[in-house]
Design a protein around this motif. Structure first.
Motif, PDB file in Angstrom:
ATOM      1  N   SER A  58      -8.966  -5.440  -5.001  1.00 54.99           N
ATOM      2  CA  SER A  58      -9.620  -5.643  -3.719  1.00 54.99           C
ATOM      3  C   SER A  58      -8.758  -6.608  -2.905  1.00 54.99           C
ATOM      4  N   TYR A  59      -8.493  -6.265  -1.652  1.00 59.98           N
ATOM      5  CA  TYR A  59      -7.548  -7.025  -0.835  1.00 59.98           C
ATOM      6  C   TYR A  59      -8.124  -7.268   0.549  1.00 59.98           C
ATOM      7  N   SER A  60      -7.583  -8.266   1.236  1.00 63.31           N
ATOM      8  CA  SER A  60      -8.087  -8.587   2.570  1.00 63.31           C
ATOM      9  C   SER A  60      -7.427  -7.753   3.660  1.00 63.31           C
ATOM     10  N   SER A  61      -6.316  -7.092   3.359  1.00 63.05           N
ATOM     11  CA  SER A  61      -5.660  -6.264   4.375  1.00 63.05           C
ATOM     12  C   SER A  61      -5.432  -4.851   3.847  1.00 63.05           C
ATOM     13  N   PRO A  62      -5.449  -3.861   4.738  1.00 61.67           N
ATOM     14  CA  PRO A  62      -5.201  -2.489   4.292  1.00 61.67           C
ATOM     15  C   PRO A  62      -3.769  -2.280   3.815  1.00 61.67           C
ATOM     16  N   VAL A  63      -2.832  -3.038   4.334  1.00 60.41           N
ATOM     17  CA  VAL A  63      -1.428  -2.898   3.918  1.00 60.41           C
ATOM     18  C   VAL A  63      -1.268  -3.318   2.459  1.00 60.41           C
ATOM     19  N   ALA A  64      -1.914  -4.403   2.055  1.00 60.24           N
ATOM     20  CA  ALA A  64      -1.818  -4.866   0.665  1.00 60.24           C
ATOM     21  C   ALA A  64      -2.419  -3.833  -0.287  1.00 60.24           C
TER      22      ALA A  64
END
Length: 148
Positions: A58-64
């Motif tokens: 789970s990440y805070s940005s879609p790129v990550a």
């Protein structure tokens, strides 16, 4: 006759009620990721020839999240995989036939690194103000700090 191929394919999808409508690119900007209700971006991938999925984090940005997905799909399917960022994959010829746990570990490392780099580049906060220490709620306020 020029537009006949486009109209025939769109009419065939309208007749199939089981098919979901295509999501907008804003909702799902990259392959292999989705956005949670509370704003986090998550990535997962299905293992080949299995029903199980590999959770990629789970990440805070879609790129990550997309970079984590790219790492996993590259190790699962090789150089012929369809990637979001093909220029960012580093080919390691010694790394093939990895287990699901090893793929998960490599993908989460890449995703966490990208997330940290983006957080450092774009710090969020109180409109540029320096964050103060949290006050001790067990301590009575002193007369100098009260605003009476």
């Amino acid at each position: 006759m020029e537009g006949s191929c486009c109209t025939s394919s769109s009419s065939s999808t309208d007749q199939n009620p089981k098919r979901k409508p295509r999501q907008h690119t804003q909702d799902k900007p990259y392959r292999g990721i989705r956005m949670r209700k509370w704003g986090k971006w998550v990535a997962e991938i299905r293992e080949p020839n299995k029903r199980s999925r590999i959770w990629l984090g789970s990440y805070s940005s879609p790129v990550a999240a997309a970079r984590a997905y790219d790492t996993a799909v590259f190790y699962l399917r090789g150089p012929s995989a369809r990637l979001n960022f093909p220029e960012c994959i580093v080919h390691d010829p010694q790394q093939h036939d990895l287990s699901a746990a090893a793929i998960r570990k490599k993908a989460t490392e890449v995703g966490a690194m990208v997330d940290a780099l983006q957080a450092a580049a774009h710090p969020r906060g109180n409109s540029g103000r320096v964050a103060h220490e949290k006050p001790d709620l067990n301590e009575y306020p002193s007369p100098e700090t009260s605003e009476n």
